[in-house]
Scaffold this motif. Structure first.
Motif, PDB file in Angstrom:
ATOM      1  N   ILE A   1       0.843  -1.194   0.000  1.00 54.55           N
ATOM      2  CA  ILE A   1       0.000   0.000   0.000  1.00 54.55           C
ATOM      3  C   ILE A   1       0.879   1.245   0.000  1.00 54.55           C
ATOM      4  CG2 ILE A   1      -2.001  -1.084   1.090  1.00 54.55           C
ATOM      5  CD1 ILE A   1      -1.105   0.021   3.749  1.00 54.55           C
ATOM      6  N   GLU A   2       0.359   2.306  -0.612  1.00 47.63           N
ATOM      7  CA  GLU A   2       1.074   3.581  -0.621  1.00 47.63           C
ATOM      8  C   GLU A   2       0.769   4.368   0.662  1.00 47.63           C
ATOM      9  OE1 GLU A   2       3.347   4.369  -2.405  1.00 47.63           O
ATOM     10  OE2 GLU A   2       3.090   3.804  -4.500  1.00 47.63           O
ATOM     11  N   PRO A   3       1.724   5.241   1.085  1.00 46.52           N
ATOM     12  CA  PRO A   3       2.994   5.598   0.424  1.00 46.52           C
ATOM     13  C   PRO A   3       4.139   4.637   0.718  1.00 46.52           C
ATOM     14  CG  PRO A   3       2.759   6.886   2.409  1.00 46.52           C
ATOM     15  CD  PRO A   3       1.515   6.041   2.319  1.00 46.52           C
ATOM     16  N   PHE A   4       3.846   3.561   1.459  1.00 50.59           N
ATOM     17  CA  PHE A   4       4.917   2.667   1.906  1.00 50.59           C
ATOM     18  C   PHE A   4       5.554   1.917   0.742  1.00 50.59           C
ATOM     19  CE2 PHE A   4       1.794   3.155   5.321  1.00 50.59           C
ATOM     20  CZ  PHE A   4       2.602   3.761   6.269  1.00 50.59           C
ATOM     21  N   ALA A   5       4.789   1.677  -0.326  1.00 45.91           N
ATOM     22  CA  ALA A   5       5.372   1.012  -1.488  1.00 45.91           C
ATOM     23  C   ALA A   5       6.502   1.858  -2.077  1.00 45.91           C
ATOM     24  CB  ALA A   5       4.290   0.744  -2.536  1.00 45.91           C
ATOM     25  N   SER A   6       6.252   3.163  -2.216  1.00 45.54           N
ATOM     26  CA  SER A   6       7.294   4.047  -2.754  1.00 45.54           C
ATOM     27  C   SER A   6       8.490   4.146  -1.804  1.00 45.54           C
ATOM     28  CB  SER A   6       6.713   5.436  -3.010  1.00 45.54           C
ATOM     29  OG  SER A   6       5.752   5.392  -4.043  1.00 45.54           O
ATOM     30  N   MET A   7       8.212   4.160  -0.505  1.00 42.93           N
ATOM     31  CA  MET A   7       9.304   4.185   0.469  1.00 42.93           C
ATOM     32  C   MET A   7      10.132   2.904   0.393  1.00 42.93           C
ATOM     33  SD  MET A   7       7.429   5.770   3.833  1.00 42.93           S
ATOM     34  CE  MET A   7       6.770   7.436   3.859  1.00 42.93           C
ATOM     35  N   TYR A   8       9.448   1.793   0.215  1.00 41.24           N
ATOM     36  CA  TYR A   8      10.125   0.496   0.131  1.00 41.24           C
ATOM     37  C   TYR A   8      11.009   0.444  -1.106  1.00 41.24           C
ATOM     38  CZ  TYR A   8      10.542  -4.622   0.471  1.00 41.24           C
ATOM     39  OH  TYR A   8      11.001  -5.909   0.598  1.00 41.24           O
ATOM     40  N   ILE A   9      10.485   0.943  -2.220  1.00 41.23           N
ATOM     41  CA  ILE A   9      11.273   0.981  -3.457  1.00 41.23           C
ATOM     42  C   ILE A   9      12.494   1.874  -3.285  1.00 41.23           C
ATOM     43  CG2 ILE A   9      11.235   1.792  -5.850  1.00 41.23           C
ATOM     44  CD1 ILE A   9       8.290   0.882  -5.952  1.00 41.23           C
ATOM     45  N   SER A  10      12.301   3.030  -2.649  1.00 43.03           N
ATOM     46  CA  SER A  10      13.419   3.942  -2.428  1.00 43.03           C
ATOM     47  C   SER A  10      14.474   3.312  -1.523  1.00 43.03           C
ATOM     48  CB  SER A  10      12.904   5.243  -1.802  1.00 43.03           C
ATOM     49  OG  SER A  10      13.949   6.143  -1.565  1.00 43.03           O
ATOM     50  N   LEU A  11      14.012   2.579  -0.506  1.00 42.69           N
ATOM     51  CA  LEU A  11      14.936   1.922   0.418  1.00 42.69           C
ATOM     52  C   LEU A  11      15.780   0.874  -0.291  1.00 42.69           C
ATOM     53  CD1 LEU A  11      15.679   1.676   3.507  1.00 42.69           C
ATOM     54  CD2 LEU A  11      14.031  -0.196   3.581  1.00 42.69           C
ATOM     55  N   ASN A  12      15.228   0.287  -1.362  1.00 39.58           N
ATOM     56  CA  ASN A  12      15.911  -0.781  -2.093  1.00 39.58           C
ATOM     57  C   ASN A  12      16.456  -0.293  -3.437  1.00 39.58           C
ATOM     58  OD1 ASN A  12      15.488  -3.445  -0.512  1.00 39.58           O
ATOM     59  ND2 ASN A  12      13.481  -2.470  -0.466  1.00 39.58           N
ATOM     60  N   ASP A  13      16.903   0.966  -3.450  1.00 42.28           N
ATOM     61  CA  ASP A  13      17.594   1.523  -4.615  1.00 42.28           C
ATOM     62  C   ASP A  13      16.762   1.505  -5.883  1.00 42.28           C
ATOM     63  OD1 ASP A  13      19.945   2.033  -3.117  1.00 42.28           O
ATOM     64  OD2 ASP A  13      20.554  -0.059  -3.338  1.00 42.28           O
ATOM     65  N   GLY A  14      15.491   1.891  -5.751  1.00 45.06           N
ATOM     66  CA  GLY A  14      14.654   2.094  -6.921  1.00 45.06           C
ATOM     67  C   GLY A  14      13.900   0.886  -7.408  1.00 45.06           C
ATOM     68  N   LYS A  15      13.846  -0.165  -6.642  1.00 47.58           N
ATOM     69  CA  LYS A  15      13.094  -1.362  -7.053  1.00 47.58           C
ATOM     70  C   LYS A  15      12.597  -2.085  -5.811  1.00 47.58           C
ATOM     71  CE  LYS A  15      17.255  -4.267  -7.319  1.00 47.58           C
ATOM     72  NZ  LYS A  15      18.146  -3.226  -6.773  1.00 47.58           N
ATOM     73  N   PHE A  16      11.661  -3.001  -6.020  1.00 39.56           N
ATOM     74  CA  PHE A  16      11.255  -3.861  -4.922  1.00 39.56           C
ATOM     75  C   PHE A  16      12.396  -4.830  -4.595  1.00 39.56           C
ATOM     76  CE2 PHE A  16       6.933  -2.730  -6.430  1.00 39.56           C
ATOM     77  CZ  PHE A  16       6.396  -2.311  -5.213  1.00 39.56           C
ATOM     78  N   ASP A  17      12.396  -5.300  -3.371  1.00 39.09           N
ATOM     79  CA  ASP A  17      13.435  -6.231  -2.932  1.00 39.09           C
ATOM     80  C   ASP A  17      13.319  -7.557  -3.695  1.00 39.09           C
ATOM     81  OD1 ASP A  17      15.572  -7.165  -1.548  1.00 39.09           O
ATOM     82  OD2 ASP A  17      14.604  -7.250   0.414  1.00 39.09           O
ATOM     83  N   HIS A  18      14.301  -8.406  -3.511  1.00 35.84           N
ATOM     84  CA  HIS A  18      14.261  -9.729  -4.148  1.00 35.84           C
ATOM     85  C   HIS A  18      12.977 -10.442  -3.731  1.00 35.84           C
ATOM     86  CE1 HIS A  18      15.225 -13.914  -5.095  1.00 35.84           C
ATOM     87  NE2 HIS A  18      16.203 -13.457  -5.880  1.00 35.84           N
ATOM     88  N   PRO A  19      12.262 -11.063  -4.668  1.00 34.87           N
ATOM     89  CA  PRO A  19      10.966 -11.687  -4.343  1.00 34.87           C
ATOM     90  C   PRO A  19      11.021 -12.666  -3.176  1.00 34.87           C
ATOM     91  CG  PRO A  19      11.290 -11.619  -6.709  1.00 34.87           C
ATOM     92  CD  PRO A  19      12.572 -11.153  -6.106  1.00 34.87           C
ATOM     93  N   ASP A  20      12.144 -13.341  -2.979  1.00 34.43           N
ATOM     94  CA  ASP A  20      12.237 -14.298  -1.871  1.00 34.43           C
ATOM     95  C   ASP A  20      12.299 -13.607  -0.517  1.00 34.43           C
ATOM     96  OD1 ASP A  20      12.114 -16.345  -3.638  1.00 34.43           O
ATOM     97  OD2 ASP A  20      14.086 -17.187  -3.208  1.00 34.43           O
ATOM     98  N   ARG A  21      12.596 -12.297  -0.501  1.00 30.08           N
ATOM     99  CA  ARG A  21      12.669 -11.571   0.774  1.00 30.08           C
ATOM    100  C   ARG A  21      11.424 -10.740   1.039  1.00 30.08           C
ATOM    101  NH1 ARG A  21      18.227 -11.034  -0.857  1.00 30.08           N
ATOM    102  NH2 ARG A  21      17.809  -9.004  -1.797  1.00 30.08           N
ATOM    103  N   ILE A  22      10.529 -10.657   0.076  1.00 30.42           N
ATOM    104  CA  ILE A  22       9.293  -9.878   0.239  1.00 30.42           C
ATOM    105  C   ILE A  22       8.314 -10.646   1.119  1.00 30.42           C
ATOM    106  CG2 ILE A  22       7.231  -9.133  -1.019  1.00 30.42           C
ATOM    107  CD1 ILE A  22       9.010  -8.186  -3.253  1.00 30.42           C
ATOM    108  N   PHE A  23       7.575  -9.926   1.938  1.00 31.44           N
ATOM    109  CA  PHE A  23       6.528 -10.530   2.770  1.00 31.44           C
ATOM    110  C   PHE A  23       5.503 -11.195   1.861  1.00 31.44           C
ATOM    111  CE2 PHE A  23       2.495  -9.441   5.341  1.00 31.44           C
ATOM    112  CZ  PHE A  23       2.498 -10.691   5.953  1.00 31.44           C
ATOM    113  N   ASN A  24       5.491 -12.522   1.893  1.00 32.02           N
ATOM    114  CA  ASN A  24       4.671 -13.268   0.948  1.00 32.02           C
ATOM    115  C   ASN A  24       3.730 -14.252   1.625  1.00 32.02           C
ATOM    116  OD1 ASN A  24       4.076 -14.246  -1.851  1.00 32.02           O
ATOM    117  ND2 ASN A  24       4.960 -16.142  -1.029  1.00 32.02           N
ATOM    118  N   SER A  25       4.069 -14.681   2.848  1.00 36.40           N
ATOM    119  CA  SER A  25       3.284 -15.701   3.527  1.00 36.40           C
ATOM    120  C   SER A  25       3.382 -15.482   5.024  1.00 36.40           C
ATOM    121  CB  SER A  25       3.791 -17.102   3.162  1.00 36.40           C
ATOM    122  OG  SER A  25       3.341 -18.075   4.078  1.00 36.40           O
TER     123      SER A  25
END
Length: 783
Positions: free
Chosen positions: A222-246
């Protein structure tokens, strides 16, 4: 600072909790970079830490928003505080209004508050108490490195069903998250005892249970946290295996990985949107080939909404209540640091603790930057509130052995007005803090009454009675009753209304007078009434019956009115809807008792805070929440709009039939009534949750303060109790001899009141414990 305002005429130095989040893409979501706040709108001030230094303040405003400001040093903070209003930390925490309380330390604030006693007595929920502790201990939504922390409580994420009465489904809250298993406890204890670096104190955990990275990982859908998360990870989402998935997988990581000891955040107990990829972000594909989309929930969870419901019920269960004090000892209490923390395997890296370092003593700028980066990125331990064990909560059964015993009679009393005019509005202003608890009623003939309520009344089998106001004076009544008629009306003639109890001019003849035409303040001092032919709504002084304010802001008759949630004598929003298809949002100054103008100064002409547009038909229903910053409006053509209190349109729902009632819970579940017969519930994102048709016309609805139940009154004379989620009819009271035009519930949830078309008020005994999940499944198992 001039003219009674605190101003930042130029953009202040932006000090985000995580510097890497300070990109322009993220700052577009930030409010108040150029800002001006009226001093009269400041309701509470807290001292705050920034980078472990006591150089910040957080101001809570009348609009239920908060602003955090960081300064160069503590002396500057004190100078600023002494220029601000003497609001202390607010009456919410039972503290005096003075500058002294504004400068109290977190430990002093905790000791001076009575919230701990209220929690022990079960007067407030576990969720509310944890939010209080987080707030007093310096945790704030305005700083990711000090985000509020909540505990993991469940361990069962694999079964098809979840039994909240089985202790094995719950985590042991006496142990920190890093020491739940014996193997991990031994690993961290060995690290501590074998530590040999003289420059860094020994610790169990190098990673904190609450960091910006952990917080953003929970919220990254959810925004604005998605944009913050992308900024924290140098302009992209983190590696899919490290994303909260389950949920299951995340819990297992917290039990296995030495670098993962995170706790939870409040949103996981009330915000189902964090589990859905509603924005369709491309989150990538994991190494096992699985595409990351919505969060995978346990098998027992039917949906994100159902997961949040069960999660919250687990938090409020007696099993958690009886040991939550032990988790508080670890996070906020005497086991947070020192020898007790060592014994509890609860020592974190030294730079996470308050007072660990004074940045002003470091001369090397590079070293200062490195320390700041460490503090802002790797978490901050809350301020320590207690140096002794936190007292436990009273057990449900030991505190009130009879609280789950079913009441023998539903009916408590009936009070009849001699005018026979329908009671179209009821407001049960019965908070125990009020010196004179009152039930305010308004009749169809625009006569209002202030009926005394007795909060000390206890149910007794012989006390049920019917009371008719023309049967004699109150002194001759044979039994004690909780509701006493307004003495101004007890002896009044039906032909000669008392001016002190009349709302003045008649309403527009095009309107049918309903409960939507009236609201009151929580202290019963003022009634807001709408429907006058001059296009105004009016503020009526209930003591004199005189018009305190006539407020104009519409181009046609005002058809409905609502106010936001509020505590005693506090500000709130008032929303008005009109035949002109607009909704106008106003600011009520609770301390001064008036609809405020642009600068919130006495004597100003009332001024709208927002004018909300988008409807194409007459506004028929309203609901407004200051906590959520939402105004929800419905109109005759079936459209429901979600606006922010700032005036931005968020959502649009097109339903079938005119919208006749709207009500919103604290968890932001929306109860919408279409065509007076069809009940629909929606989430905060306008997702349809449930739909039920009722067999008769529903004229009124109210939602309990805990947000779990809705109460409706219908033409067939029945008052019905509904669970909001999942939408279920729980109980129907005996049919009355007249249509129910208005309903209300007392502050302690022990009585439900109905205003009848015959001019009577009926009081029913309420047995919410019987309808509550824990009672139904633990104390009264279903066969």
């Amino acid at each position: 600072m001039s003219g009674g305002q605190l101003a930042l005429p130029e953009a202040p130095i932006v000090r985000p909790s995580c510097r890497r989040c300070a990109s322009g893409q993220v700052l577009r979501y930030c409010e108040s970079l150029h800002a001006r706040w009226n001093l009269l709108e400041i309701r509470a001030i807290f001292l705050r830490r920034y980078l472990l230094q006591n150089v910040a303040i957080e101001m809570f405003l009348a609009s239920r928003t908060a602003v955090m400001l960081a300064f160069s040093d503590e002396e500057t903070v004190k100078k600023v505080v002494y220029q601000l209003p003497r609001v202390g930390v607010g009456v919410k925490y039972g503290l005096p209004q003075s500058r002294k309380t504004s400068l109290m330390t977190p430990r002093q604030l905790f000791r001076h508050s009575d919230m701990c006693i209220k929690w022990q007595k079960r007067e407030i929920s576990n969720f509310d108490y944890l939010m209080f502790l987080n707030t007093v201990a310096g945790r704030t939504f305005n700083d990711l490195s000090q985000y509020p922390v909540f505990p993991w409580i469940l361990t069962n994420y694999t079964s098809d069903t979840l039994d909240l009465n089985v202790a094995s489904n719950f985590r042991d809250l006496s142990k920190p998250i890093g020491a739940l298993s014996e193997s991990r406890r031994k690993f961290f204890n060995e690290r501590y005892t074998s530590w040999s670096d003289d420059s860094i104190p020994a610790f169990h955990y190098g990673t904190h249970y609450s960091t910006p990275a952990f917080t953003l990982n929970w919220l990254m859908r959810i925004e604005p946290f998605a944009s913050m998360y992308i900024s924290l990870n140098d302009g992209k989402f983190d590696h899919p295996d490290r994303i909260f998935n389950s949920v299951k997988e995340t819990w297992e990581h917290c039990q296995r990985d030495s670098h993962d000891v995170k706790e939870l955040i409040p949103e996981l107990y009330y915000l189902p949107e964090v589990f859905r990829n509603s924005n369709s972000f491309e989150l990538g594909t994991r190494d096992d080939g699985q595409k990351v989309e919505d969060v995978q929930l346990p098998p027992w969870a039917q949906s994100p909404e159902h997961f949040v419901l069960m999660h919250r019920q687990a938090l409020e269960s007696d099993l958690v209540s009886c040991q939550l004090n032990q988790w508080i000892d670890l996070i906020f209490g005497y086991k947070q640091r020192g020898a007790e923390a060592v014994r509890a395997t609860n020592v974190f890296y030294h730079l996470t603790y308050e007072g660990a370092i004074d940045l002003k003593t470091i001369d090397n700028p590079a070293q200062v930057e490195a320390v700041e980066q460490q503090i802002s990125s790797f978490g901050q331990t809350p301020a320590q509130l207690l140096t002794e064990a936190h007292p436990p909560r009273h057990s449900v059964m030991s505190m009130a052995p009879t609280m789950f015993r079913r009441l023998e009679d539903d009916l408590c009393m009936i009070m009849k007005y001699i005018s026979n005019s329908a009671v179209v509005s009821l407001a049960a202003n019965t908070f125990h803090q009020l010196p004179n608890p009152t039930v305010v009623s308004v009749a169809n003939n625009l006569v209002f009454s202030l009926n005394k309520w007795d909060n000390s009344y206890t149910y007794g089998g012989t006390q049920r009675s019917a009371l008719n106001l023309d049967a004699g004076s109150p002194e001759t009544q044979p039994v004690q009753l909780p509701l006493t008629a307004d003495p101004q009306l007890a002896t009044a003639s039906s032909a000669q209304p008392i001016p002190k109890r009349h709302l003045g001019d008649s309403f527009d003849q095009r309107l049918a007078i309903t409960c939507s035409n009236f609201v009151t303040t929580t202290d019963s001092r003022f009634i807001f009434a709408c429907g006058y032919p001059d296009y105004s709504f009016r503020v009526i002084d209930t003591d004199t019956g005189k018009v305190r304010q006539a407020v104009y802001g519409h181009g046609d008759v005002v058809t409905c009115i609502a106010r936001s949630e509020t505590s005693l004598f506090s500000d709130c929003y008032v929303a008005t809807g009109s035949m002109d298809c607009t909704v106008v949002l106003w600011h009520w100054n609770g301390q001064q008792g008036y609809i405020a103008g642009e600068y919130n100064q006495p004597g100003e002409t009332p001024s709208p805070r927002s004018i909300l547009t988008g409807h194409e038909a007459r506004i028929t229903a309203l609901s407004v929440s200051a906590e959520h910053g939402l105004v929800i409006s419905g109109c005759e053509d079936g459209v429901v709009l979600f606006h922010t209190t700032a005036g931005d349109l968020l959502r649009r729902i097109k339903g079938k039939g005119p919208v006749t009632q709207l009500a919103m819970s604290r968890e932001c579940l929306l109860f919408a009534l279409y065509d007076s017969r069809r009940i629909v519930t929606y989430s905060a994102t306008a997702r349809l949750l449930n739909e039920v048709s009722y067999d008769d016309r529903i004229d009124c609805v109210t939602v309990t303060r805990d947000g779990e139940f809705a109460i409706t009154g219908a033409q067939n004379g029945r008052i019905v109790i509904w669970r909001l989620f999942p939408l279920t009819k729980l109980y129907t009271y005996q049919a009355l001899d007249s249509a129910v035009r208005s309903v209300a519930v007392t502050a302690n949830h022990r009585f439900i009141l109905g205003g009848l078309d015959s001019g009577a008020i009926v009081v029913f005994n309420a047995d919410f414990n019987r309808w509550h999940y824990e009672y139904k499944n633990r104390y009264h198992p279903q066969k």
